[in-house]
Design an enzyme around this catalytic site. Structure first.
Site, short mmCIF file in Angstrom:
data_model
loop_
_atom_site.label_atom_id
_atom_site.label_comp_id
_atom_site.label_asym_id
_atom_site.label_seq_id
_atom_site.Cartn_x
_atom_site.Cartn_y
_atom_site.Cartn_z
N CYS A 87 0.91 -1.09 -0.04
CA CYS A 87 0.03 0.03 0.02
C CYS A 87 0.91 1.19 -0.02
O CYS A 87 2.13 1.13 -0.06
CB CYS A 87 -0.90 -0.09 1.22
SG CYS A 87 0.09 0.04 2.58
N ASP A 493 -2.44 -28.83 -18.51
CA ASP A 493 -1.26 -29.46 -17.88
C ASP A 493 -1.72 -30.05 -16.65
O ASP A 493 -2.57 -29.56 -16.15
CB ASP A 493 -0.10 -28.43 -18.05
CG ASP A 493 1.11 -28.92 -17.14
OD1 ASP A 493 1.47 -30.11 -17.38
OD2 ASP A 493 1.59 -28.31 -16.39
N ASP A 672 1.98 -24.44 -16.90
CA ASP A 672 2.96 -23.42 -16.30
C ASP A 672 4.21 -24.04 -16.30
O ASP A 672 5.10 -23.36 -15.97
CB ASP A 672 2.38 -23.50 -14.71
CG ASP A 672 2.88 -24.75 -14.00
OD1 ASP A 672 2.82 -25.72 -14.54
OD2 ASP A 672 3.52 -24.51 -12.93
#
Lengths: 779, 56
Positions: A87, A493, A672
């Site tokens: 933040c 996958d 991935d």
């Protein structure tokens, strides 16, 4: 679980921990440091973002910063990417803590791009020193070279913005005069002509300046003998300007300065939004890439140093710590460990490596420290081979025709034909002059107003991508959403995509006493299997005394004069019994019968739901994995995929996808691993997770930021919604044109009418697109 | 209608000033970090070097 949370990092504090305020020494130190520096109010201001990596105080890595340092004098500059920014208070604390270091002269952190610039006096401090304090707070700083990231896009975006500002200024001012002319029916001819000349004075230079992006593009298109959207646009703007000048000289009642400049203004808005979306997508992708920046530790005379992977040479000795990725292909020269090859091959079981084993770059070292002699770098590695497979597919993909281009292919000739038709009609119509015919024809060109058309796609895309970004979906290529709406088959996958890529204890018949003892040993190791065991038994397990870790083998201690061993089959002295497809740990306590714990790569919590959602949408689902058939079958059954293939090499996966495409299927590939990269590039749309390897993310069209699989069906549904909105936008602009064009062809158009048509159609399209940005979740 | 002689240049000048201001802001990197700029205004001043200050 304890309800106490750490005052620094906000993570829960383990129950056995005596401290009530902090979860570790690092956090306690960070808290003290901030309060000493008078920056304690940080804790009141900050808010945590669940999507961001939590704060983990750590030692600054020893990086050779000289390659990234800029500046000749004593004042040097470094650029960093910041990881762990939650933040605005984080921005505040990082800037302040840096600026309070002696020698640091400037620290500025850009919250939007998460990039930090630091200037310091070389004689007073070193980058190692000032980065250390930031690392101690739990943020990570990764140096990058701005030259490498600097693209001409950003410059282009800025120049578009200036063009837009100039056009906007001119449009507003010309409109001021136009409104006076339209409303001043009692205005004298002299005043009117004077107003026209003033408009010309503002509009002509503004058009010459702001129109350049279109004029240039039109010129290039014409040189290549193509008709793009820019050609009729440039023609309409230039002709409108020239016609207006002519009519002003003639002292006529109407001039089209306002139409010309307003047209340009709206078009520039569309162009700018388009560019903005591209750069924003690239920025987020680049941030992801640099954050996992590629450093490797190599052995040298003075011990070791960290260097960028790019500067590795064959023959270098890499030191690969436990849990680190092996940076290049090589041969193990020292050490004993096992590697996680799932990124490269898709296999979920770790592979044993000993001295002399060849290892492939991209694998993860799971156990002891390895020394690896680099045998191949650059384009000779296995990774580079994968990259080549990828490149050929990417070339094919780049040929995809955007919907906007399709529209302009119809639009450009149609406009020219209409204008020509109008000219011919009025030229041969009795009692009209050639001049009138030209004026009417130009009016058609102006009023066909491609601004709504030009805004139709970019405004929808920008609204959609900002919505998706909030959902954790990064669109990397501009046409990704468009392509996503066409798909009919989803290929998954297994390892790391449907499963978490971590192991989980699946033995449930083991005696709880055995489990407790095993956990008390395992807590001393950071091996993934040991970690999962501890997590499964009791995360707050206390360590047994005097546990020794023997790398590559297991853990050992002595309890009540009995030797207790936890580790591999051989280590516990078990005869070669039946092998399973699961990873296993054995416990041998004294003379008791050895106990076996089995582990399995578990499914992601939302995997089944994501697959189901795709099936409900009517897509075929297929599972392709490089893993053993029994493991693949088990996962396929659990998630409900009927078609699955095991033992798939990267080439096989790519071939399979090619075959599907040839059959006319449009595929979405979700994967991935590095082994999925060629298939991601081949598929109609390639989607990957943020945890994927660099190369994989580079070649995917869409990245799911929080590894949240449900975002995939969400994005797919949203894509057809976006397409619907775009089609609606086209319908709006065509509807406006179908009213405006006949009016113009009949010769009844006035500058006032043209302005009304233009702005209402553009506004409708923009407002319609904005609906996408405020879509509720779950649509 | 003589008033136009003043009004038109004034209107144009005002427009030009704002255009110049925008171009200046753009060149001066005022648009580089819109998220940060929104929060920076809430940051405390430099002087609070000691933690004793807790003025609400």
């Amino acid at each position: 679980m304890s309800s106490k949370v750490c005052q620094h990092c906000g993570e829960p504090i383990p129950a056995h921990f005596k401290n009530d305020s902090f979860c570790c020494h690092g956090c306690a130190h960070a808290y003290k440091l901030l309060n000493e520096m008078g920056l304690g109010s940080y804790y009141e201001k900050r808010t945590f973002d669940d999507h961001i990596r939590p704060l983990i105080p750590e030692e600054a890595p020893k990086i050779d910063y000289s390659a990234y340092t800029e500046g000749e004098d004593n004042i040097r500059t470094l650029h960093f990417m910041v990881d762990g920014l939650h933040c605005a208070a984080c921005v505040w604390v990082i800037e302040h803590i840096l600026e309070r270091q002696p020698g640091v002269t400037y620290a500025r952190l850009n919250m939007t791009t998460r990039r930090l610039t630091v200037k310091w006096d070389q004689t007073k401090t070193t980058p190692e020193k000032f980065t250390q304090t930031v690392f101690e707070l739990g943020y990570r700083l990764i140096p990058y070279n701005p030259e490498e990231l600097k693209r001409k896009d950003t410059a282009e975006e800025k120049s578009l913005l200036i063009c837009m500002a100039v056009a906007g200024f001119a449009a507003a001012n010309v409109m001021l005069f136009s409104v006076s002319i339209w409303s001043g029916s009692d205005m004298g001819d002299a005043t009117k002509t004077f107003m026209h000349w003033l408009s010309a004075l503002i509009a002509l230079p503004a058009i010459a300046f702001s129109g350049r992006p279109f004029f240039k593009a039109a010129k290039t298109a014409l040189k290549q003998r193509r008709l793009t959207m820019e050609v009729p646009i440039s023609l309409a703007i230039i002709l409108a300007a020239l016609l207006s000048v002519y009519q002003t000289i003639q002292g006529a009642a109407h001039a089209y300065y306002d139409s010309a400049i307003m047209l340009l203004f709206f078009l520039l808005i569309g162009r700018y939004l388009d560019k903005r979306m591209q750069t924003r997508a690239l920025d987020s992708a680049e941030n992801l890439l640099t954050l996992q920046a590629s450093f490797a530790t190599i052995k040298n005379k003075n011990g070791s140093k960290r260097i960028p992977i790019k500067s590795l040479k064959a023959g270098d000795i890499l030191i690969v710590a436990k849990g680190e990725q092996i940076a290049a292909d090589g041969v193990v020269t020292n050490g004993y460990s096992s590697t996680d090859n799932s990124m490269i091959t898709g296999e979920s079981l770790p592979q044993q490596v000993i001295q002399g084993t060849a290892v492939v770059g991209g694998c993860i070292n799971l156990e002891g420290v390895l020394e690896v002699r680099v045998t191949a770098v650059g384009d000779k590695t296995v990774l580079a081979e994968l990259s080549r497979l990828v490149e050929t597919s990417m070339q094919a993909k780049n040929k995809y025709v955007h919907i906007a281009d399709k529209a302009s292919r119809i639009y450009a000739p149609a406009v020219h034909l209409l204008a020509l038709g109008t000219f011919l009609f009025w030229f041969f119509y009795p009692n009209t002059s050639g001049e009138t015919a030209v004026i009417y024809a130009i009016a058609v060109l102006i009023v066909t107003c491609p601004c709504a058309l030009a805004l139709a796609v970019p405004s929808a895309q920008v609204a959609a991508s900002s919505y998706l970004l909030k959902q954790g979906v990064i669109l990397k290529s501009g046409s990704a959403l468009e392509r996503l709406k066409d798909i009919d088959t989803v290929v998954f996958d297994k390892t790391g995509t449907l499963t978490e890529g971590n192991f989980k204890l699946i033995t449930d018949d083991a005696n709880s006493e055995d489990l407790r003892i095993a956990a008390s040993l395992a807590v001393c190791s950071s091996h993934p299997l040991a970690y999962s065991l501890v997590q499964a038994v009791n995360p707050q397990t206390k360590a047994a005394p005097n546990v020794k870790e023997i790398p590559g083998k297991g853990l050992q201690t002595t309890i009540l004069n009995h030797t207790v061993k936890l580790g591999s089959r051989d280590f516990c002295g078990i005869a070669d019994s039946e092998h399973t497809n699961h990873s296993e740990l054995w416990l041998k306590a004294g003379d008791k019968e050895p106990v076996c714990f089995l582990f399995e790569d578990v499914l992601r919590a939302e995997a089944t739901q994501a697959v189901q959602q795709f099936q409900e949408m009517g897509f075929d689902t297929i599972l392709l994995s490089g893993d053993h058939s029994s493991a693949v079958q088990a996962v396929a059954q659990k998630v409900g995929i009927k078609t699955f293939f095991a033992h798939q090499k990267p080439q096989d996966k790519q071939g399979f996808l090619k075959h599907l495409q040839e059959q006319g299927h449009k595929t979405l590939m979700i994967g991935d691993g590095l082994n999925d990269t060629p298939s991601l590039a081949t598929a109609h749309v390639g989607m990957t997770l943020a945890s994927a390897a660099d190369l994989t993310r580079v070649h995917a069209d869409i990245i799911l930021q929080n590894n949240h699989l449900l975002a995939a069906p969400l994005a797919t549904k949203f894509a057809s919604h976006v397409h619907h909105i775009i089609k609606m936008n086209f319908a709006f602009s065509i509807a406006y044109n179908s009213i405006a064009v006949p009016v113009a062809m009949a010769g009844y158009i006035t500058p006032l009418l043209a302005a009304v048509f233009m702005s209402t159609s553009s506004l409708t399209v923009m407002l319609n697109s904005l609906r996408l940005a405020i879509t509720k979740q779950g649509r | 209608m003589d008033v136009l002689i003043y009004l038109i240049p004034i209107a144009l000048l005002m427009g030009l000033i704002s255009l110049a201001a925008f171009v200046w802001a753009l060149k001066n990197k005022q648009f580089e970090d819109l998220d940060g700029a929104a929060s920076r205004i809430l940051f405390d001043d430099e002087e609070t070097t000691t933690s004793k200050k807790e003025d609400n």
